[in-house]
Design a protein around this motif. Structure first.
Motif, PDB file in Angstrom:
ATOM      1  N   ASP A 136     -17.640 -45.442   7.861  1.00 31.70           N
ATOM      2  CA  ASP A 136     -17.424 -43.800   7.929  1.00 31.70           C
ATOM      3  C   ASP A 136     -18.187 -43.263   9.171  1.00 31.70           C
ATOM      4  N   SER A 137     -18.854 -44.310  10.081  1.00 33.10           N
ATOM      5  CA  SER A 137     -19.521 -43.779  10.975  1.00 33.10           C
ATOM      6  C   SER A 137     -18.908 -44.055  12.438  1.00 33.10           C
ATOM      7  N   ARG A 140     -17.171 -41.568  14.542  1.00 29.01           N
ATOM      8  CA  ARG A 140     -17.834 -40.223  14.424  1.00 29.01           C
ATOM      9  C   ARG A 140     -18.795 -40.125  15.593  1.00 29.01           C
TER      10      ARG A 140
END
Length: 227
Positions: A136-137, A140
């Protein structure tokens, strides 16, 4: 008065590590503070295998430092699953004096993330800790990424899946692997088109560093990468 506890770190191991991967006096001082903190936290949070503590400098710190020679101009790094800080905190200590350097340390375990934040604080290292799941990182993180790395985290084909979005944008991937690297590469090529470069570890006779500059998904295995 009771005697203070004896450090488990062998001075001879530190000397051997710094002979393999020399650093500046400033970096050595930062690494000393990091090691002291790790030994302190190790009593309550399992950061490294206890059996490796006496040889922590060669087994973990020098092992991490060797990545710098493979990406000497890299300033922005992403370390996947930083755990006890290898290689992320070590790299952050080594690059603390480099203008614009930043190591993004991604860790999903809250206790380990707390340790990483404290390690960055006490060493004044060039690091940013992200408490988050790896998948998820990575995409980003704002701005360009020069290098993405991981150590003792996951099988190679999964690491490639995590790294692919940033390698596609120009980053280099450097993954520290063990003696099973050939088997992991064979498995990875079922899902990915890659041209890996293998570098023998300076610190481990069975260790390898897998370097990747290009990653393409095999269309026939689009849903089978395991990431």
């Amino acid at each position: 008065m009771p005697k203070p506890p004896t450090s488990p770190i062998l001075p001879s191991d530190k000397a051997a590590a710094l002979a393999l991967t020399p650093v500046s006096r400033e970096t050595e001082a930062r690494l000393d503070r990091y090691v002291d903190l790790l030994v302190e936290w190790q009593a309550k949070t399992n950061l490294v295998a206890p059996s490796t503590l006496p040889n922590l400098w060669t087994r973990h710190i020098s092992d991490s430092l060797q990545l710098l020679s493979l990406a000497p101009s890299a300033k922005t790094w992403v370390d996947l699953g930083s755990g006890g800080g290898f290689p992320g905190v070590v790299l952050a200590c080594a690059l603390a004096e480099v203008l614009g350097a930043n190591i993004h340390l991604i860790e999903r375990n809250a206790k380990k993330a707390a340790f990483l934040r404290e390690a960055i604080r006490v060493t004044s290292a060039a690091g940013t800790v992200h408490l988050a799941d790896i998948g998820d990182s990575v995409d980003r993180i704002a701005g360009p990424i020069d290098c993405i790395t991981a150590r003792a985290l996951a099988p190679l084909h999964q690491l490639i899946g995590f790294a692919e979005p940033v390698v596609r944008k120009g980053a280099k991937a450097l993954f520290l692997k063990g003696q099973d690297v050939e088997a992991e590469l064979t498995e990875a090529t079922k899902y990915w088109n890659i041209e890996p470069r293998l570098h023998s570890s300076r610190t481990s006779g069975n260790g390898w560093i897998v370097e990747l500059d290009q990653i393409e998904r095999r269309m026939t295995s689009a849903t089978a990468d395991g990431s």
